[in-house]
Design an enzyme around this catalytic site. Structure first.
Site, short mmCIF file in Angstrom:
data_model
loop_
_atom_site.label_atom_id
_atom_site.label_comp_id
_atom_site.label_asym_id
_atom_site.label_seq_id
_atom_site.Cartn_x
_atom_site.Cartn_y
_atom_site.Cartn_z
N SER A 65 -6.31 -9.22 -6.78
CA SER A 65 -5.01 -8.56 -6.93
C SER A 65 -3.85 -9.44 -6.49
CB SER A 65 -5.03 -7.24 -6.16
OG SER A 65 -3.89 -6.47 -6.40
N ASP A 276 2.09 -7.55 -9.97
CA ASP A 276 1.23 -8.37 -9.12
C ASP A 276 0.18 -9.10 -9.96
OD1 ASP A 276 -0.26 -6.08 -9.71
OD2 ASP A 276 -1.38 -6.18 -7.84
N ASP A 278 -2.99 -8.84 -10.72
CA ASP A 278 -3.87 -8.20 -11.69
C ASP A 278 -3.18 -7.06 -12.42
OD1 ASP A 278 -3.83 -6.44 -9.53
OD2 ASP A 278 -5.92 -5.83 -9.78
N ARG A 498 -1.18 0.94 11.33
CA ARG A 498 -2.50 1.22 10.75
C ARG A 498 -3.26 -0.10 10.61
NH1 ARG A 498 -2.34 -0.22 5.26
NH2 ARG A 498 -4.38 0.71 4.94
N PRO A 499 -4.59 -0.07 10.79
CA PRO A 499 -5.37 -1.30 10.65
C PRO A 499 -5.53 -1.68 9.19
CG PRO A 499 -6.83 0.56 11.06
CD PRO A 499 -5.43 1.09 11.17
N SER A 500 -5.57 -2.97 8.91
CA SER A 500 -5.87 -3.45 7.56
C SER A 500 -7.29 -3.03 7.20
CB SER A 500 -5.76 -4.98 7.52
OG SER A 500 -6.35 -5.49 6.34
#
Length: 543
Positions: A65, A276, A278, A498-500
């Site tokens: 992506s 982006d 893709d 927030r965590p990746s």
């Protein structure tokens, strides 16, 4: 029987050479391309089993992506064009990480627990982006598919949305559209021309736009749209494949950096678009007469689309429930506008298209967009039938039938299977043309709150856990309370962490009323995360 069926699956060329754990996240597997060959081989195996389980064609897309060139990844696509079912994400992760000596027993276990009939046929539709690593990874996936005697349709170089589209077309026996790339282009461009009519310009709207295609596979699709829409929409292409993939260009770069992508000229009030790598994310932007950058992201697209659909519903007289789905990243200004001005129901869900898509299905017409520009509109089958019947019913007024006919056209213009940057772009162009708006008029509908996003490197992202659609932090203990104290100092302040899903970083979002304070708010929260969640490297600070 299962064990003998799998006796030839251990392939010496694709044995596991990477000892680290790889997770199937929100967008599939995504990491450095040089450690993915064994994963691609195993996902080829899994795609065959998924196809047998669902008795339908499954998609397998090789892409990372918006990530840079050294990365790559894989997404599996379920029969209706949706992301892989959550329970199978865990299966995919386990299969990717199992030792080679346990591969056969793992496959046997999957078949047993999922009650898979191995005699059922299997069809896998594959596609890839333009990364240098993609052909080799495709060969690994094909080897896995053929090891379990699955049938393959390889689409070659395609955007992720195009793969989703073809999967749905195949599984609906063409009811959704012709299952080819030509069918994709023909369907979208035919209805775009039909809605617009003979006039290519209207009011302040002009048919010229500048399109940044991130040096990705979307460049191929964009050139086809140029050809199909010649004389209707004047698309000027930039970053069309001659430069580095996603390097200082593309939707994610423009959204996060809030600046012009590389090579796109700074022309006053010219409508610009970035997709982006893709082609499943899209954002708009422009430069004003004072050389100031203006971003119109997924929130702006969502509100534009929702307002247009509400107008058509009111004109047609159709009683259908319209709803809009956002994530915590949605700008507070957009949420206020949707709720209090448009008066359209708003739902908030965790980050990830699969969560938005699922919630949108609960409305008759569900609009969903992440702020990053990934989104679409979903119409229930019952809503589509009602729209078609309304458009044909001569007991209604001409205006009502016309409103219904336009709604019918919108259903054909949208790629409902997944966020499709180019389909979404055509929808935005349709609405702006209908309203006679230029990009400046569009932006005037409401004011965004100033906002910033930061990343904090940590030792282990899993120390951060969240609830309430990721808007409230549960652990580490005390972090949320300290965030609340900081936010309370800023008028209309809001921040969450927030965590990746793929790497050891924590994402920080902040917004407030005053643009001069938003950087300070973001850095204060990022510093908290650094101190309480095991930050790595230098502590975040104001430049």
């Amino acid at each position: 029987m299962e064990s003998s069926y799998f006796q030839d699956v251990v392939n010496a060329e694709y044995i596991r050479k990477y000892d680290g754990r790889i997770e199937y996240g929100t967008a599939g597997f995504r990491t450095k391309s040089d450690i993915l060959e064994h994963v691609l081989y195993r996902m080829g195996l899994l795609a065959v089993l998924r196809s047998k389980s669902k008795r339908a064609a499954i998609g397998l897309m090789i892409t990372a992506s918006h990530n840079l060139e050294p990365d790559n990844g894989i997404k599996l696509v379920d029969p209706a064009g949706e992301m892989l079912e959550a329970s199978w994400e865990k299966i995919a992760t386990n299969l990717a990480n199992v030792q080679d000596c346990d591969l056969i027993s793992m496959l046997t276990h999957i078949c047993t627990t999922e009650n898979i009939d191995l005699s059922a046929p299997a069809m896998v539709i594959t596609g890839r982006d333009t990364r240098r690593s993609s052909p080799g990874l495709l060969r690994a996936a094909l080897a896995g598919i053929r090891a379990l005697r699955g049938n393959v349709t390889d689409l070659g170089l395609v955007t992720t949305p195009q793969l989703h589209y073809v999967v749905v077309c195949v599984n609906t026996n063409g009811a959704y559209g012709e299952p080819t790339l030509e069918g994709y282009y023909s369907k979208l461009t035919a209805v775009f021309k039909s809605i617009r009519g003979a006039e290519v310009n209207n009011g302040r709207y002009t048919n010229v736009l500048q399109l940044d295609v991130a040096n990705g596979v979307g460049a191929i699709a964009a050139r086809e749209f140029q050809r199909y829409l010649d004389g209707v929409l004047n698309i000027r292409l930039f970053n069309d494949g001659s430069g580095s993939l996603n390097h200082m260009c593309g939707a994610d770069y423009v959204k996060v950096q809030q600046t012009l992508p590389l090579n796109v000229p700074s022309e006053t009030n010219v409508r610009c678009v970035s997709i982006d790598g893709d082609a499943d994310r899209v954002v708009y932007f422009y430069i004003d007469g004072n050389n100031k950058f203006h971003l119109l992201d997924g929130d702006r697209i969502a509100t534009l689309v929702a307002a247009y659909l509400k107008e058509l519903l009111e004109t047609s007289g159709l009683s259908l429930q319209l709803g809009l789905v956002q994530t915590a990243y949605a700008n507070g200004g957009s949420t206020d506008y949707i709720s209090n001005v448009l008066r359209v129901p708003v739902a908030c869900v965790p980050t990830g298209v699969k969560h938005l898509h699922k919630r949108a299905l609960e409305f008759d017409i569900g609009v969903y967009f992440e702020a990053n520009g990934h989104g679409t509109v979903i119409f229930k089958d019952t809503a589509k039938k009602a729209i078609e019947m309304h458009a044909r019913n001569e007991t209604f007024s001409a205006a009502q039938r016309l409103g219904s006919a336009k709604l019918k056209d919108v259903t054909d213009l949208i790629n409902e299977t997944v966020g499709d940057a180019l389909s979404d772009m055509l929808l935005v162009e349709t609405i702006l043309h209908a309203k006679g708006w230029d990009v400046v008029e569009w932006e005037r509908s409401y004011d965004d709150l100033p906002n910033r996003q930061l990343k904090v490197k940590v030792k282990d992202r899993n120390v951060i856990t969240t609830t309430n659609a990721e808007r409230h932090c549960l652990t580490p203990v005390g972090l949320q309370e300290d965030i609340d104290k900081i936010v309370s100092k800023y008028p209309r302040g809001r921040s969450f962490v927030r965590p990746s899903g793929t790497e050891d970083i924590v994402r920080v979002y902040a917004e407030c009323e005053n643009s001069s304070n938003v950087d300070k708010l973001a850095v204060e929260v990022a510093s908290l995360v650094y101190r309480l969640a095991g930050g790595v490297g230098p502590e975040p600070s104001l430049l």
